[in-house]
Design a protein around this motif. Structure first.
Motif, mmCIF file in Angstrom:
data_model
loop_
_atom_site.group_PDB
_atom_site.id
_atom_site.type_symbol
_atom_site.label_atom_id
_atom_site.label_comp_id
_atom_site.label_asym_id
_atom_site.label_seq_id
_atom_site.Cartn_x
_atom_site.Cartn_y
_atom_site.Cartn_z
ATOM 1 N N GLY A 1 0.815 -1.209 0.000
ATOM 2 C CA GLY A 1 0.000 0.000 0.000
ATOM 3 C C GLY A 1 0.849 1.259 0.000
ATOM 4 N N VAL A 2 0.250 2.391 0.373
ATOM 5 C CA VAL A 2 0.913 3.696 0.341
ATOM 6 C C VAL A 2 1.295 4.109 1.762
ATOM 7 C CG1 VAL A 2 0.668 6.135 -0.226
ATOM 8 C CG2 VAL A 2 -0.325 4.404 -1.732
ATOM 9 N N THR A 3 2.555 4.522 1.932
ATOM 10 C CA THR A 3 3.041 5.072 3.197
ATOM 11 C C THR A 3 3.217 6.565 3.049
ATOM 12 O OG1 THR A 3 4.225 3.043 3.786
ATOM 13 C CG2 THR A 3 4.952 5.074 4.861
ATOM 14 N N VAL A 4 2.598 7.330 3.944
ATOM 15 C CA VAL A 4 2.759 8.782 3.979
ATOM 16 C C VAL A 4 3.606 9.111 5.209
ATOM 17 C CG1 VAL A 4 1.614 11.022 4.028
ATOM 18 C CG2 VAL A 4 0.526 9.086 2.860
ATOM 19 N N PRO A 5 4.905 9.393 5.055
ATOM 20 C CA PRO A 5 5.777 9.577 6.223
ATOM 21 C C PRO A 5 5.292 10.639 7.210
ATOM 22 C CG PRO A 5 7.087 9.334 4.240
ATOM 23 C CD PRO A 5 5.664 9.426 3.797
ATOM 24 N N ASP A 6 4.759 11.759 6.712
ATOM 25 C CA ASP A 6 4.357 12.832 7.626
ATOM 26 C C ASP A 6 3.185 12.464 8.521
ATOM 27 O OD1 ASP A 6 6.350 14.363 6.524
ATOM 28 O OD2 ASP A 6 5.088 16.116 6.189
ATOM 29 N N LEU A 7 2.461 11.397 8.179
ATOM 30 C CA LEU A 7 1.325 10.967 8.988
ATOM 31 C C LEU A 7 1.633 9.711 9.801
ATOM 32 C CD1 LEU A 7 -1.579 11.456 6.390
ATOM 33 C CD2 LEU A 7 -0.681 13.090 8.056
#
Length: 652
Positions: free
Chosen positions: A539-545
């Protein structure tokens, strides 16, 4: 008579003209035997009679919205879509082969009479008003991967999917603006063909558009000079009020890019007063130089340098957006989230801005904010979603507003594999080729202030050298795209998102990594990506979250190689920034020495012209005083900034 225009309509194009549900329903009707009886008249008009008695006619030279149908639908209906599909299936030998050569053509071939006939005189008249004021555009000519020519206008995009046909042109602007924006797009192609360019300014080429516009820009530059002469300490509440009034005057005269610079200047001065970390002398100096640079270049290209006189915000028709991640920022008193969306049909990226005021006892991290709801969904869901909305408006700087509106008007679903289905303008398999094309843009100081212009998705074949630079507080890695180019990933530590670098490092090390989204550019002669999100098999990883305290041990990255030209230019710009921070009237001996030393360093590096600009500044300061030296500071800063940008892009 073969209708090549109808044969060229793909299911995706039909879905863009109407919606995907109508295309699916028409296809099911045909499969169930409920399709029309098709006949073709001598003039090429395709007629269809449906089992329910509905009669539909598709005359040549007119789009589906202008076709005739006896049903009660006010817009493109399933009968018109069904007749197109039935005609295509009834002429299999005429259908274009998959390997048919690319049709290279330009919408600039249409003259104004053709535009008036296809779109109406009212649309032409409205477009003439905009051209008189001037507008900018970026044209994309047909390629094998993207055969439909398209134009990026300030507030919408226009595509021409059927060669040599106006009636099927697609735009994301609302229906009421369709004829007007298609006309503007055709004129942009005419200008681009004449100039053999990709970015053009159309119309509005008067040295000073109005006396009010010139007065507003002059007032903004005068205020910038006040800061330059007296420094940030002298800029109090009265000065902030003057900036606010000038910003409104610039916006009222459609000078949106200088207005944006004035707004940022106000923010920098407010940050200095509040002792906020977002204030930096370098940013302050850049804004002062930008206002002067735009005034100096305004006579050459007012629309491109100052902004266009189009409506600041344009409503869009039903759009599908693909989230590319999120960037969290903020101060002690607020938090901000910038969520980036790919608008695949337009081939651009838009950004949704959100701001939350904080109470004194609040200090949420990016992970804390990820649960806050936007459009009825948590932020972490929105930042990794497909969004289909009928309540969307787009500004000239590519910020977007979304609202849920009535029930089912906005849907949010998981992003899935949508990244890998983006058009080649957004999904890059050869970053070097993309950056070569981007090098045609004007200098950064006078470039349109467009949000998210550098955001792209880079396909990843492999990842090398993941490590942390403790001096710069930065995670670094090298990505290899499918063409074999190395892309240097740089991610700065964000104290508001303590777990961000740990989550990013884990995603980059994942063997199932597929792509990374972020701001792509050039630095020290290398392709550099500032990441927003990472797509892996999971899936997608959003580092800032991401959660976490930032306490994971990371390997050490090697420092960047030395570059004497970059170092000399950056040191000189730092000296100029300190000069603006203090004010030319209030320079300390140390700052005067730094200017002299920077000139000597530039000369030793071989940058004689840059050194002479600093010499002129220090000499005029000594002989004639601060007011006379201000223009020399501006010239020096513009020269050094542009030199550094070109050096970074061209390599060393």
């Amino acid at each position: 008579m073969t209708r090549s225009d109808l044969l060229a309509l793909t299911p995706d194009t039909l879905a863009s003209l109407a919606n995907r549900g109508l295309v699916k329903r028409a296809d099911k009707d045909l499969a169930a035997g409920a399709g029309p009886v098709v006949t073709v008249g001598d003039d090429g008009t395709v007629h269809g009679t449906f089992p329910d008695g509905t009669e539909t006619a598709l005359p040549p030279g007119r789009g589906l919205d202008a076709a005739d149908c006896t049903c009660a639908a006010a817009a493109i209906c399933r009968h018109r879509i069904g007749l197109v599909l039935a005609y295509q299936r009834g002429a299999p030998d005429e259908a274009p082969a998959a390997d048919e050569p690319l049709v290279v053509w330009s919408p600039g071939e249409f003259d104004d009479d053709a535009l008036a006939a296809a779109l109406g005189r009212a649309s032409l008249t409205a477009a003439h008003r905009i051209r008189a004021r001037g507008y900018t555009a970026r044209v994309h000519r047909p390629t094998a991967d993207d055969p439909a020519p398209r134009v990026e206008l300030p507030t919408c995009t226009v595509r021409f999917p059927v060669p040599h046909e106006l009636g099927y042109a697609l735009t994301d602007a609302a229906a009421a603006l369709r004829g007007e924006v298609i006309t503007l797009a055709v004129w942009a192609f005419r200008a681009a063909d004449a100039e053999r360019a990709t970015e053009v300014s159309v119309g509005g080429r008067t040295p000073v558009r109005t006396a009010a516009a010139a007065e507003a820009l002059g007032a903004a530059v005068a205020l910038a000079d006040e800061v330059l002469l007296d420094g940030v300490r002298q800029a109090g509440p009265v000065f902030a009020g003057s900036l606010r009034r000038v910003g409104r005057a610039l916006a009222d005269t459609s000078q949106h890019w200088p207005a944006g610079a004035v707004a940022d200047l106000r923010d920098q001065l407010a940050a200095y007063t509040a002792r906020a970390t977002r204030y930096t002398p370098e940013r302050l100096a850049h804004l002062l130089a930008e206002l002067h640079a735009r005034q100096r270049a305004a006579g050459h290209d007012p629309a491109g340098v100052l902004g266009t006189a189009e409506t600041p915000v344009t409503p869009l028709r039903r759009v599908r957006l693909v989230a590319l991640g999120c960037r969290i920022g903020g101060t002690a008193g607020d938090r901000t989230a910038e969520t980036y969306f790919a608008h695949a049909d337009a081939g651009i990226v838009l950004v949704l801005r959100t701001r939350w005021e904080l109470a004194e006892d609040q200090a949420p991290t990016g992970h804390d904010l990820s649960a806050r709801r936007l459009l009825g969904s948590p932020l972490h869901t929105l930042a990794t979603a497909n969004v289909v909305s009928e309540h969307t408006a787009r500004a000239a700087d590519r910020t977007v507003t979304l609202s849920r509106g009535r029930i089912a008007a906005t849907s949010i679903t998981p992003v899935g594999s949508a990244w890998t289905e983006l058009p080649e303008s957004l999904l890059l398999r050869d970053t070097a080729a993309h950056l070569r094309a981007a090098a045609e843009r004007p200098p950064r100081l006078i470039r349109p202030r467009v949000e998210a212009d550098a955001v792209r998705v880079v396909m990843v074949d492999s990842v090398e050298g993941i490590g942390y630079d403790p001096a710069a507080q930065r995670l670094e890695a090298v990505l290899r795209d499918p063409a074999g180019n190395g892309v240097h990933l740089h991610a700065e530590y964000n104290p508001v998102c303590p777990g961000g670098l740990d989550a990013l490092a884990a995603a980059l090390a994942d063997p199932g990594i597929r792509a990374v989204s972020g701001m792509l550019g050039r630095a020290r002669g290398r392709s550099v990506l500032d990441p927003l999100a990472v797509l892996t098999a999971g899936g997608v990883t959003v580092p800032d979250l991401a959660p976490g305290a930032g306490d994971t041990g990371l390997g050490t990255a090697a420092g960047p190689p030395a570059d004497p030209i970059t170092a000399a230019l950056e040191a000189a710009l730092t000296a100029l920034a300190d000069t603006a921070h203090q004010g030319l009237r209030h320079l300390t001996p140390a700052t005067r020495t730094a200017l002299t030393d920077s000139a000597a360093r530039l000369r030793r590096t071989g940058l004689d012209v840059a050194a002479r600009h600093l010499d002129d500044l220090t000499r005029t300061l000594h002989d004639r005083g601060a007011p006379a030296a201000a223009p020399h500071w501006v010239t020096a800063h513009i020269h050094l900034t542009t030199s550094l940008d070109l050096h970074q892009e061209d390599g060393w």
